[in-house]
Design an enzyme around this catalytic site. Sequence first.
Site, PDB file in Angstrom:
ATOM      1  N   GLU A   1       0.216 -13.352  12.424  1.00 27.40           N
ATOM      2  CA  GLU A   1       0.793 -12.175  13.079  1.00 27.40           C
ATOM      3  C   GLU A   1       0.739 -11.013  12.090  1.00 27.40           C
ATOM      4  O   GLU A   1       1.123 -11.161  10.920  1.00 27.40           O
ATOM      5  CB  GLU A   1       2.265 -12.428  13.457  1.00 27.40           C
ATOM      6  CG  GLU A   1       2.470 -13.516  14.480  1.00 27.40           C
ATOM      7  CD  GLU A   1       1.915 -13.157  15.863  1.00 27.40           C
ATOM      8  OE1 GLU A   1       1.825 -11.961  16.198  1.00 27.40           O
ATOM      9  OE2 GLU A   1       1.578 -14.101  16.603  1.00 27.40           O
TER      10      GLU A   1
ATOM     11  N   SER B   1      -7.085  -5.648  -5.930  1.00 24.16           N
ATOM     12  CA  SER B   1      -8.247  -6.147  -5.186  1.00 24.16           C
ATOM     13  C   SER B   1      -9.512  -5.996  -6.028  1.00 24.16           C
ATOM     14  O   SER B   1      -9.529  -5.231  -7.005  1.00 24.16           O
ATOM     15  CB  SER B   1      -8.412  -5.367  -3.889  1.00 24.16           C
ATOM     16  OG  SER B   1      -8.868  -4.060  -4.176  1.00 24.16           O
TER      17      SER B   1
ATOM     18  N   ARG C   1      -5.250  -2.157   8.687  1.00 21.61           N
ATOM     19  CA  ARG C   1      -6.453  -2.948   8.393  1.00 21.61           C
ATOM     20  C   ARG C   1      -6.060  -4.122   7.500  1.00 21.61           C
ATOM     21  O   ARG C   1      -5.051  -4.066   6.804  1.00 21.61           O
ATOM     22  CB  ARG C   1      -7.474  -2.113   7.587  1.00 21.61           C
ATOM     23  CG  ARG C   1      -8.048  -0.916   8.272  1.00 21.61           C
ATOM     24  CD  ARG C   1      -9.107  -0.275   7.364  1.00 21.61           C
ATOM     25  NE  ARG C   1      -8.507   0.272   6.141  1.00 21.61           N
ATOM     26  CZ  ARG C   1      -7.918   1.452   6.052  1.00 21.61           C
ATOM     27  NH1 ARG C   1      -7.829   2.220   7.113  1.00 21.61           N
ATOM     28  NH2 ARG C   1      -7.414   1.875   4.912  1.00 21.61           N
TER      29      ARG C   1
ATOM     30  N   GLU D   1     -11.966  -4.413  -5.173  1.00 21.41           N
ATOM     31  CA  GLU D   1     -12.344  -2.991  -5.013  1.00 21.41           C
ATOM     32  C   GLU D   1     -11.557  -2.089  -5.975  1.00 21.41           C
ATOM     33  O   GLU D   1     -12.020  -1.021  -6.346  1.00 21.41           O
ATOM     34  CB  GLU D   1     -12.096  -2.515  -3.565  1.00 21.41           C
ATOM     35  CG  GLU D   1     -13.095  -3.026  -2.540  1.00 21.41           C
ATOM     36  CD  GLU D   1     -12.788  -4.441  -2.038  1.00 21.41           C
ATOM     37  OE1 GLU D   1     -11.679  -4.965  -2.326  1.00 21.41           O
ATOM     38  OE2 GLU D   1     -13.667  -5.034  -1.375  1.00 21.41           O
ATOM     39  N   ASN D   2     -10.356  -2.531  -6.366  1.00 20.23           N
ATOM     40  CA  ASN D   2      -9.531  -1.696  -7.250  1.00 20.23           C
ATOM     41  C   ASN D   2     -10.169  -1.448  -8.624  1.00 20.23           C
ATOM     42  O   ASN D   2      -9.803  -0.504  -9.319  1.00 20.23           O
ATOM     43  CB  ASN D   2      -8.132  -2.305  -7.448  1.00 20.23           C
ATOM     44  CG  ASN D   2      -7.228  -2.143  -6.237  1.00 20.23           C
ATOM     45  OD1 ASN D   2      -6.284  -2.894  -6.048  1.00 20.23           O
ATOM     46  ND2 ASN D   2      -7.514  -1.160  -5.392  1.00 20.23           N
TER      47      ASN D   2
ATOM     48  N   ASP E   1       0.834  -1.202   0.000  1.00 19.58           N
ATOM     49  CA  ASP E   1       0.000   0.000   0.000  1.00 19.58           C
ATOM     50  C   ASP E   1       0.870   1.253   0.000  1.00 19.58           C
ATOM     51  O   ASP E   1       1.978   1.240   0.540  1.00 19.58           O
ATOM     52  CB  ASP E   1      -0.903  -0.025   1.255  1.00 19.58           C
ATOM     53  CG  ASP E   1      -2.083   0.911   1.120  1.00 19.58           C
ATOM     54  OD1 ASP E   1      -2.304   1.450   0.021  1.00 19.58           O
ATOM     55  OD2 ASP E   1      -2.790   1.103   2.128  1.00 19.58           O
TER      56      ASP E   1
ATOM     57  N   ASN F   1       1.422   3.348  -2.908  1.00 20.77           N
ATOM     58  CA  ASN F   1       2.032   3.754  -4.191  1.00 20.77           C
ATOM     59  C   ASN F   1       1.551   5.129  -4.633  1.00 20.77           C
ATOM     60  O   ASN F   1       2.349   5.959  -5.078  1.00 20.77           O
ATOM     61  CB  ASN F   1       1.659   2.755  -5.303  1.00 20.77           C
ATOM     62  CG  ASN F   1       2.220   1.376  -5.076  1.00 20.77           C
ATOM     63  OD1 ASN F   1       3.044   1.189  -4.196  1.00 20.77           O
ATOM     64  ND2 ASN F   1       1.775   0.413  -5.862  1.00 20.77           N
ATOM     65  N   GLY F   2       0.233   5.351  -4.494  1.00 18.05           N
ATOM     66  CA  GLY F   2      -0.353   6.624  -4.930  1.00 18.05           C
ATOM     67  C   GLY F   2       0.209   7.782  -4.130  1.00 18.05           C
ATOM     68  O   GLY F   2       0.639   8.807  -4.691  1.00 18.05           O
ATOM     69  N   ARG F   3       0.257   7.626  -2.800  1.00 16.59           N
ATOM     70  CA  ARG F   3       0.770   8.694  -1.925  1.00 16.59           C
ATOM     71  C   ARG F   3       2.246   8.982  -2.216  1.00 16.59           C
ATOM     72  O   ARG F   3       2.683  10.119  -2.243  1.00 16.59           O
ATOM     73  CB  ARG F   3       0.596   8.309  -0.444  1.00 16.59           C
ATOM     74  CG  ARG F   3      -0.756   8.690   0.114  1.00 16.59           C
ATOM     75  CD  ARG F   3      -1.048   7.956   1.389  1.00 16.59           C
ATOM     76  NE  ARG F   3      -1.406   6.567   1.143  1.00 16.59           N
ATOM     77  CZ  ARG F   3      -1.513   5.649   2.091  1.00 16.59           C
ATOM     78  NH1 ARG F   3      -1.266   5.967   3.340  1.00 16.59           N
ATOM     79  NH2 ARG F   3      -1.868   4.416   1.781  1.00 16.59           N
TER      80      ARG F   3
ATOM     81  N   ARG G   1      -0.114   8.884  -9.993  1.00 18.35           N
ATOM     82  CA  ARG G   1      -0.173   7.666  -9.177  1.00 18.35           C
ATOM     83  C   ARG G   1       0.501   6.465  -9.861  1.00 18.35           C
ATOM     84  O   ARG G   1       1.121   5.635  -9.204  1.00 18.35           O
ATOM     85  CB  ARG G   1      -1.644   7.294  -8.908  1.00 18.35           C
ATOM     86  CG  ARG G   1      -2.409   8.337  -8.111  1.00 18.35           C
ATOM     87  CD  ARG G   1      -3.880   7.946  -8.016  1.00 18.35           C
ATOM     88  NE  ARG G   1      -4.029   6.617  -7.478  1.00 18.35           N
ATOM     89  CZ  ARG G   1      -3.984   6.318  -6.186  1.00 18.35           C
ATOM     90  NH1 ARG G   1      -3.829   7.281  -5.307  1.00 18.35           N
ATOM     91  NH2 ARG G   1      -4.121   5.091  -5.784  1.00 18.35           N
TER      92      ARG G   1
END
Length: 236
Positions: free
Chosen positions: A208, A66, A195, A68-69, A21, A23-25, A34
């Site tokens: 873990e 995902s 999350r 959602e992507n 997570d 990459n865009g930022r 992005r």
Amino acid sequence: MSLKDKIDIKNLPQHIAIIMDGNGRWAKMRGKHRVFGHEQGVISVRDTAEAAAEIGVKFLTLYAFSTENWKRPATEVEALMKLLVQTIHQETKTLTDNDIRLKAIGDLDSLDKNCRKELIEAMNTTASNKRMDLVLALSYSGRWELTETFKALANKVRSGILNPDDITQEVISNNLNTAGMPEPELLIRTSGECRISNFLIWQSAYTELYFTSKLWPDFRKEDLYEAIIDYQQRER
Ligand code: FPP
């Protein structure tokens, strides 16, 4: 003593899963599009896969796309698919040279034809490799996977092959996309988000969790070593 030397090879997680997570930022912070972040993310994929294989991890599962992507702007989805096709094409030889088998989980039928074709070719080419399985989660989500599994089991019940009383946790595990793989002992998520976001939800019941604020394009071998060392300090 280097970080790598601090790893207890006898207590390695067999299966590591990663939510890549940020990459865009990462790109935005540099005033770039992005997609530039995703392109740089490929370098992290290569570095992490190499590190995992070198130390003896047997399964590395990466959340590459995902379900959602699909809701992202069409231009970004297209760019991600193109990047996947390119990367798979370019890296197949390296995978073979390093004895790494490429696998995929997710709704592969929903991928565009070219992407599916490239993926299937690379999976066939690397099918007999044994050192590590590199598993790409593509058009994947845990709830999608569970829904498909329940449908498949319901169909078996309807056709009389399966008695509902015989549905155990093991039967469910054996009907998931990840059938035959051990559950991940360690799940890493980059970019500071804490999350699971619908990744491997059944499989990570006892996993873990390791969260790092590093953005995915900055993630390198040393970051993987750090995550493993942290995991090894926990009591399981
Ligand atoms: C999340 O960052 C990353 C993705 C949705 C895609 C990950 C894909 C790659 C690293 C490239 C291709 C991968 C392979 C295996 C060849 P984000 O866009 O959600 O970042 P943000 O949260 O900062 O917006």
